[in-house]
Motif scaffolding. Structure first.
Motif, PDB file in Angstrom:
ATOM      1  N   LYS A  23       9.589 -23.023  -5.360  1.00 52.86           N
ATOM      2  CA  LYS A  23       9.518 -21.791  -6.140  1.00 52.86           C
ATOM      3  C   LYS A  23       8.741 -20.734  -5.344  1.00 52.86           C
ATOM      4  CE  LYS A  23       8.151 -19.915 -10.576  1.00 52.86           C
ATOM      5  NZ  LYS A  23       7.610 -20.163 -11.899  1.00 52.86           N
ATOM      6  N   PRO A  24       9.292 -19.513  -5.277  1.00 57.76           N
ATOM      7  CA  PRO A  24       8.557 -18.443  -4.577  1.00 57.76           C
ATOM      8  C   PRO A  24       7.211 -18.192  -5.262  1.00 57.76           C
ATOM      9  CG  PRO A  24      10.816 -17.768  -5.063  1.00 57.76           C
ATOM     10  CD  PRO A  24      10.578 -19.057  -5.785  1.00 57.76           C
ATOM     11  N   GLN A  25       6.175 -18.073  -4.461  1.00 55.58           N
ATOM     12  CA  GLN A  25       4.830 -17.885  -4.998  1.00 55.58           C
ATOM     13  C   GLN A  25       4.422 -16.410  -4.917  1.00 55.58           C
ATOM     14  OE1 GLN A  25       3.022 -20.489  -6.371  1.00 55.58           O
ATOM     15  NE2 GLN A  25       4.961 -21.563  -6.082  1.00 55.58           N
ATOM     16  N   ARG A  26       3.801 -15.939  -5.980  1.00 55.82           N
ATOM     17  CA  ARG A  26       3.236 -14.589  -5.960  1.00 55.82           C
ATOM     18  C   ARG A  26       1.909 -14.630  -5.220  1.00 55.82           C
ATOM     19  NH1 ARG A  26       5.048 -10.815 -10.197  1.00 55.82           N
ATOM     20  NH2 ARG A  26       6.824 -11.792 -11.201  1.00 55.82           N
ATOM     21  N   LYS A  27       1.580 -13.513  -4.602  1.00 50.12           N
ATOM     22  CA  LYS A  27       0.324 -13.453  -3.863  1.00 50.12           C
ATOM     23  C   LYS A  27      -0.677 -12.612  -4.634  1.00 50.12           C
ATOM     24  CE  LYS A  27       2.443 -14.203   0.587  1.00 50.12           C
ATOM     25  NZ  LYS A  27       2.712 -13.710   1.915  1.00 50.12           N
ATOM     26  N   TYR A  28      -1.925 -13.018  -4.521  1.00 46.53           N
ATOM     27  CA  TYR A  28      -3.017 -12.310  -5.185  1.00 46.53           C
ATOM     28  C   TYR A  28      -4.181 -12.177  -4.210  1.00 46.53           C
ATOM     29  CZ  TYR A  28      -0.340 -13.492  -9.333  1.00 46.53           C
ATOM     30  OH  TYR A  28       0.672 -13.616 -10.250  1.00 46.53           O
ATOM     31  N   GLY A  29      -5.117 -11.328  -4.567  1.00 49.81           N
ATOM     32  CA  GLY A  29      -6.351 -11.197  -3.791  1.00 49.81           C
ATOM     33  C   GLY A  29      -6.105 -10.743  -2.370  1.00 49.81           C
ATOM     34  N   ALA A  30      -6.806 -11.371  -1.435  1.00 52.48           N
ATOM     35  CA  ALA A  30      -6.738 -10.986  -0.027  1.00 52.48           C
ATOM     36  C   ALA A  30      -5.333 -11.183   0.553  1.00 52.48           C
ATOM     37  CB  ALA A  30      -7.760 -11.785   0.779  1.00 52.48           C
ATOM     38  N   ALA A  31      -4.630 -12.228   0.112  1.00 53.71           N
ATOM     39  CA  ALA A  31      -3.271 -12.483   0.617  1.00 53.71           C
ATOM     40  C   ALA A  31      -2.329 -11.354   0.198  1.00 53.71           C
ATOM     41  CB  ALA A  31      -2.755 -13.822   0.104  1.00 53.71           C
ATOM     42  N   HIS A  32      -2.460 -10.879  -1.041  1.00 64.18           N
ATOM     43  CA  HIS A  32      -1.635  -9.774  -1.515  1.00 64.18           C
ATOM     44  C   HIS A  32      -1.986  -8.490  -0.771  1.00 64.18           C
ATOM     45  CE1 HIS A  32      -0.650  -6.387  -4.268  1.00 64.18           C
ATOM     46  NE2 HIS A  32       0.502  -7.030  -4.285  1.00 64.18           N
ATOM     47  N   ALA A  33      -3.274  -8.256  -0.562  1.00 66.71           N
ATOM     48  CA  ALA A  33      -3.710  -7.061   0.167  1.00 66.71           C
ATOM     49  C   ALA A  33      -3.137  -7.057   1.579  1.00 66.71           C
ATOM     50  CB  ALA A  33      -5.236  -6.988   0.199  1.00 66.71           C
ATOM     51  N   LYS A  34      -3.165  -8.218   2.229  1.00 66.32           N
ATOM     52  CA  LYS A  34      -2.610  -8.325   3.584  1.00 66.32           C
ATOM     53  C   LYS A  34      -1.105  -8.051   3.566  1.00 66.32           C
ATOM     54  CE  LYS A  34      -2.080 -11.426   7.484  1.00 66.32           C
ATOM     55  NZ  LYS A  34      -2.195 -12.765   8.001  1.00 66.32           N
ATOM     56  N   GLU A  35      -0.426  -8.592   2.568  1.00 69.07           N
ATOM     57  CA  GLU A  35       1.015  -8.372   2.421  1.00 69.07           C
ATOM     58  C   GLU A  35       1.320  -6.878   2.255  1.00 69.07           C
ATOM     59  OE1 GLU A  35       5.038  -9.581   2.042  1.00 69.07           O
ATOM     60  OE2 GLU A  35       3.297 -10.763   2.586  1.00 69.07           O
ATOM     61  N   GLU A  36       0.532  -6.188   1.449  1.00 63.45           N
ATOM     62  CA  GLU A  36       0.722  -4.745   1.239  1.00 63.45           C
ATOM     63  C   GLU A  36       0.502  -3.960   2.538  1.00 63.45           C
ATOM     64  OE1 GLU A  36       1.748  -2.894  -1.370  1.00 63.45           O
ATOM     65  OE2 GLU A  36       2.161  -4.715  -2.517  1.00 63.45           O
ATOM     66  N   ARG A  37      -0.524  -4.341   3.297  1.00 64.42           N
ATOM     67  CA  ARG A  37      -0.784  -3.663   4.573  1.00 64.42           C
ATOM     68  C   ARG A  37       0.364  -3.909   5.554  1.00 64.42           C
ATOM     69  NH1 ARG A  37      -5.935  -5.898   3.544  1.00 64.42           N
ATOM     70  NH2 ARG A  37      -5.591  -7.487   5.147  1.00 64.42           N
ATOM     71  N   THR A  38       0.850  -5.136   5.591  1.00 63.90           N
ATOM     72  CA  THR A  38       1.976  -5.465   6.463  1.00 63.90           C
ATOM     73  C   THR A  38       3.215  -4.662   6.075  1.00 63.90           C
ATOM     74  OG1 THR A  38       1.115  -7.689   6.813  1.00 63.90           O
ATOM     75  CG2 THR A  38       3.450  -7.351   7.284  1.00 63.90           C
ATOM     76  N   THR A  39       3.450  -4.560   4.777  1.00 59.20           N
ATOM     77  CA  THR A  39       4.596  -3.794   4.301  1.00 59.20           C
ATOM     78  C   THR A  39       4.464  -2.329   4.699  1.00 59.20           C
ATOM     79  OG1 THR A  39       4.930  -5.325   2.468  1.00 59.20           O
ATOM     80  CG2 THR A  39       5.917  -3.155   2.237  1.00 59.20           C
ATOM     81  N   TRP A  40       3.257  -1.783   4.612  1.00 64.66           N
ATOM     82  CA  TRP A  40       3.058  -0.393   5.026  1.00 64.66           C
ATOM     83  C   TRP A  40       3.318  -0.243   6.524  1.00 64.66           C
ATOM     84  CZ3 TRP A  40       0.170   2.352   8.524  1.00 64.66           C
ATOM     85  CH2 TRP A  40       0.325   3.732   8.435  1.00 64.66           C
ATOM     86  N   LEU A  41       2.884  -1.215   7.323  1.00 66.59           N
ATOM     87  CA  LEU A  41       3.134  -1.143   8.761  1.00 66.59           C
ATOM     88  C   LEU A  41       4.636  -1.174   9.059  1.00 66.59           C
ATOM     89  CD1 LEU A  41       0.233  -3.381  10.083  1.00 66.59           C
ATOM     90  CD2 LEU A  41       0.483  -0.904  10.390  1.00 66.59           C
ATOM     91  N   LEU A  42       5.384  -1.949   8.285  1.00 66.60           N
ATOM     92  CA  LEU A  42       6.840  -1.944   8.433  1.00 66.60           C
ATOM     93  C   LEU A  42       7.417  -0.595   8.024  1.00 66.60           C
ATOM     94  CD1 LEU A  42       7.732  -5.534   7.199  1.00 66.60           C
ATOM     95  CD2 LEU A  42       7.950  -4.629   9.533  1.00 66.60           C
ATOM     96  N   HIS A  43       6.849   0.004   6.980  1.00 68.60           N
ATOM     97  CA  HIS A  43       7.273   1.339   6.574  1.00 68.60           C
ATOM     98  C   HIS A  43       7.002   2.326   7.710  1.00 68.60           C
ATOM     99  CE1 HIS A  43       7.033   4.776   3.366  1.00 68.60           C
ATOM    100  NE2 HIS A  43       7.961   4.993   4.274  1.00 68.60           N
ATOM    101  N   LEU A  44       5.845   2.201   8.340  1.00 73.35           N
ATOM    102  CA  LEU A  44       5.508   3.054   9.480  1.00 73.35           C
ATOM    103  C   LEU A  44       6.521   2.870  10.607  1.00 73.35           C
ATOM    104  CD1 LEU A  44       3.535   5.008  10.923  1.00 73.35           C
ATOM    105  CD2 LEU A  44       2.241   2.970  11.639  1.00 73.35           C
ATOM    106  N   LEU A  45       6.900   1.625  10.880  1.00 74.21           N
ATOM    107  CA  LEU A  45       7.910   1.350  11.906  1.00 74.21           C
ATOM    108  C   LEU A  45       9.241   2.002  11.534  1.00 74.21           C
ATOM    109  CD1 LEU A  45       8.912  -0.115  14.467  1.00 74.21           C
ATOM    110  CD2 LEU A  45       9.359  -2.116  13.003  1.00 74.21           C
ATOM    111  N   GLY A  46       9.674   1.821  10.284  1.00 71.99           N
ATOM    112  CA  GLY A  46      10.920   2.428   9.825  1.00 71.99           C
ATOM    113  C   GLY A  46      10.865   3.951   9.922  1.00 71.99           C
TER     114      GLY A  46
END
Length: 175
Positions: free
Chosen positions: A98-121
């Motif tokens: 089952k896909p797991q939701r992320k919380y706390g520091a893991a979620h924050a890291k995921e959000e930063r990574t997503t923003w970096l991908l947005h920056l790349l795009g």
């Protein structure tokens, strides 16, 4: 051009879903992989449509610019979107975890990574937009593209604030 962009988005998801159905519902892993590999072809076809529009002297509109933005975003996020869908299909049809939701520091890291991908795009899309502007060589004809670049920069800045806010205020598990 809007029709090309919408068609590209629809075809992207058609190939993704078809590939995942072949992989998980019919156990045709090679066919599924082949269908998933077809998704970049859609980007190439859209790039050809943009080139034809620009080189033929047709009017350059916001839609032409959106096609460049779409290409930047699909290059940056395409693999991640396919992986996201693959995890869910695996769970629903392939007895995967089952896909797991992320919380706390893991979620924050995921959000930063997503923003970096947005920056790349954003960078890829803006390189394409600048290439069109330089190729055309008529600032009046490409004014809509410059406006689009400015708007996207504002969206990127807002996304930065939202994405990095999770570093200061991490998402908490409600359970």
């Amino acid at each position: 051009m809007y029709i090309f962009i919408i068609s590209a988005e629809v075809l992207f998801w058609v190939f993704v879903v078809a590939g995942l159905i072949a992989r998980y519902m019919y156990d045709l892993k090679k066919l599924g992989g082949l269908l998933l590999l077809c998704t970049p072809v859609i980007d190439i076809l859209l790039l050809i449509a943009v080139f034809i529009t620009v080189s033929s002297g047709m009017e350059i509109t916001t839609a032409t610019g959106l096609a460049a933005c779409y290409l930047g975003i699909t290059v940056a996020f395409g693999h991640r979107l396919i992986k996201w869908a693959d995890v869910r299909f695996s769970y629903w049809f392939g007895k995967g975890p089952k896909p797991q939701r992320k919380y706390g520091a893991a979620h924050a890291k995921e959000e930063r990574t997503t923003w970096l991908l947005h920056l790349l795009g954003w960078a890829i899309g803006n390189v394409l937009l600048l290439a069109i502007i330089v190729y055309v060589g008529d600032l009046q004809r490409t004014a809509s593209l410059e406006g689009l670049m400015k708007t996207w920069a504002v969206v990127l800045a807002i996304d930065f604030i939202v994405s990095f806010s999770y570093t200061l205020a991490p998402k908490k598990n409600k359970a």
